[in-house]
Design a protein around this motif. Sequence first.
Motif, PDB file in Angstrom:
ATOM      1  N   ASP A  40      -3.698  -8.218   9.702  1.00 50.60           N
ATOM      2  CA  ASP A  40      -4.208  -7.024   9.032  1.00 50.60           C
ATOM      3  C   ASP A  40      -3.222  -6.331   8.099  1.00 50.60           C
ATOM      4  N   VAL A  41      -1.981  -6.157   8.536  1.00 44.91           N
ATOM      5  CA  VAL A  41      -1.013  -5.366   7.779  1.00 44.91           C
ATOM      6  C   VAL A  41      -0.345  -6.179   6.678  1.00 44.91           C
ATOM      7  N   LYS A  42       0.103  -7.376   6.988  1.00 46.30           N
ATOM      8  CA  LYS A  42       0.831  -8.201   6.019  1.00 46.30           C
ATOM      9  C   LYS A  42       0.051  -8.425   4.725  1.00 46.30           C
ATOM     10  N   PRO A  43      -1.255  -8.721   4.772  1.00 46.77           N
ATOM     11  CA  PRO A  43      -1.971  -8.895   3.503  1.00 46.77           C
ATOM     12  C   PRO A  43      -1.949  -7.641   2.614  1.00 46.77           C
ATOM     13  N   ILE A  44      -1.973  -6.465   3.221  1.00 47.97           N
ATOM     14  CA  ILE A  44      -1.907  -5.224   2.441  1.00 47.97           C
ATOM     15  C   ILE A  44      -0.512  -5.060   1.850  1.00 47.97           C
ATOM     16  N   VAL A  45       0.507  -5.315   2.663  1.00 52.42           N
ATOM     17  CA  VAL A  45       1.896  -5.213   2.189  1.00 52.42           C
ATOM     18  C   VAL A  45       2.128  -6.210   1.051  1.00 52.42           C
ATOM     19  N   ASP A  46       1.681  -7.449   1.248  1.00 52.38           N
ATOM     20  CA  ASP A  46       1.880  -8.475   0.221  1.00 52.38           C
ATOM     21  C   ASP A  46       1.190  -8.115  -1.092  1.00 52.38           C
ATOM     22  N   ALA A  47       0.016  -7.538  -1.015  1.00 48.34           N
ATOM     23  CA  ALA A  47      -0.747  -7.207  -2.225  1.00 48.34           C
ATOM     24  C   ALA A  47      -0.278  -5.928  -2.915  1.00 48.34           C
ATOM     25  N   ASN A  48       0.347  -5.007  -2.158  1.00 42.98           N
ATOM     26  CA  ASN A  48       0.633  -3.692  -2.722  1.00 42.98           C
ATOM     27  C   ASN A  48       2.090  -3.254  -2.698  1.00 42.98           C
ATOM     28  N   CYS A  49       2.916  -3.882  -1.867  1.00 41.19           N
ATOM     29  CA  CYS A  49       4.270  -3.357  -1.639  1.00 41.19           C
ATOM     30  C   CYS A  49       5.391  -4.319  -2.031  1.00 41.19           C
ATOM     31  N   ILE A  50       5.149  -5.603  -1.877  1.00 38.91           N
ATOM     32  CA  ILE A  50       6.202  -6.600  -2.060  1.00 38.91           C
ATOM     33  C   ILE A  50       6.784  -6.578  -3.464  1.00 38.91           C
ATOM     34  N   VAL A  51       5.989  -6.240  -4.451  1.00 35.96           N
ATOM     35  CA  VAL A  51       6.501  -6.238  -5.815  1.00 35.96           C
ATOM     36  C   VAL A  51       7.737  -5.340  -5.944  1.00 35.96           C
ATOM     37  N   CYS A  52       7.781  -4.245  -5.210  1.00 35.41           N
ATOM     38  CA  CYS A  52       8.948  -3.353  -5.231  1.00 35.41           C
ATOM     39  C   CYS A  52       9.886  -3.605  -4.053  1.00 35.41           C
ATOM     40  N   HIS A  53       9.318  -3.901  -2.877  1.00 39.23           N
ATOM     41  CA  HIS A  53      10.107  -4.008  -1.643  1.00 39.23           C
ATOM     42  C   HIS A  53      10.494  -5.449  -1.316  1.00 39.23           C
ATOM     43  N   SER A  54      11.049  -6.146  -2.313  1.00 38.02           N
ATOM     44  CA  SER A  54      11.597  -7.489  -2.111  1.00 38.02           C
ATOM     45  C   SER A  54      12.742  -7.672  -3.098  1.00 38.02           C
ATOM     46  N   ALA A  55      13.442  -8.781  -2.974  1.00 40.01           N
ATOM     47  CA  ALA A  55      14.585  -9.048  -3.850  1.00 40.01           C
ATOM     48  C   ALA A  55      14.175  -8.913  -5.314  1.00 40.01           C
ATOM     49  N   GLY A  56      14.948  -8.147  -6.060  1.00 38.97           N
ATOM     50  CA  GLY A  56      14.677  -7.943  -7.474  1.00 38.97           C
ATOM     51  C   GLY A  56      13.729  -6.793  -7.759  1.00 38.97           C
ATOM     52  N   GLY A  57      13.101  -6.243  -6.748  1.00 36.19           N
ATOM     53  CA  GLY A  57      12.171  -5.129  -6.935  1.00 36.19           C
ATOM     54  C   GLY A  57      12.898  -3.804  -7.000  1.00 36.19           C
ATOM     55  N   ALA A  58      12.191  -2.789  -7.465  1.00 34.34           N
ATOM     56  CA  ALA A  58      12.774  -1.455  -7.607  1.00 34.34           C
ATOM     57  C   ALA A  58      13.249  -0.889  -6.276  1.00 34.34           C
ATOM     58  N   ALA A  59      12.622  -1.292  -5.168  1.00 36.77           N
ATOM     59  CA  ALA A  59      13.010  -0.814  -3.838  1.00 36.77           C
ATOM     60  C   ALA A  59      13.572  -1.959  -2.994  1.00 36.77           C
ATOM     61  N   SER A  60      14.282  -2.869  -3.644  1.00 37.75           N
ATOM     62  CA  SER A  60      14.846  -4.020  -2.919  1.00 37.75           C
ATOM     63  C   SER A  60      15.867  -3.598  -1.867  1.00 37.75           C
ATOM     64  N   PHE A  61      16.390  -2.381  -1.982  1.00 35.57           N
ATOM     65  CA  PHE A  61      17.327  -1.864  -0.980  1.00 35.57           C
ATOM     66  C   PHE A  61      16.630  -1.642   0.362  1.00 35.57           C
ATOM     67  N   GLN A  62      15.288  -1.618   0.357  1.00 31.18           N
ATOM     68  CA  GLN A  62      14.507  -1.443   1.575  1.00 31.18           C
ATOM     69  C   GLN A  62      13.399  -2.517   1.585  1.00 31.18           C
ATOM     70  N   PRO A  63      13.797  -3.774   1.853  1.00 32.56           N
ATOM     71  CA  PRO A  63      12.804  -4.856   1.795  1.00 32.56           C
ATOM     72  C   PRO A  63      11.788  -4.782   2.931  1.00 32.56           C
TER      73      PRO A  63
END
Length: 116
Positions: A40-63
């Motif tokens: 349930d949660v991972k698909p929402i995170v992958d679709a809406n959050c990963i772009v910033c909260h992963s390596a190279g993203g604006a919030a990569s400091f908090q992956p």
Amino acid sequence: MKKIAYLFSSAIILIACESRTYEEISASTPIVEKVTYTKDVKPIVDANCIVCHSAGGAASFQPWTSYTQVKNHIDNIINRIQKPVGDPQKMPQGGALSPSQISIFIQWKADGLIEN
């Protein structure tokens, strides 16, 4: 006179009718089965959050690329996704999750942050 009574009663009925969107109805419907990260949660995170909260993203400091990372930040996530549009701390930035998506995060925490 009958026409006036008919119009008056029709107006009362129309005013009394409640109009709610599908999202509002879904958000108020309790989730019966346990919410899990993987299902349930991972698909929402992958679709809406990963772009910033992963390596190279604006919030990569908090992956948020793993169960543990999302679990460890759940209170902050819930706080930020519930902020009103226009609030600079609102997540996801430039958008908003639906009420039913927000409910999934809240229910996941209430259910004990189950992984699978």
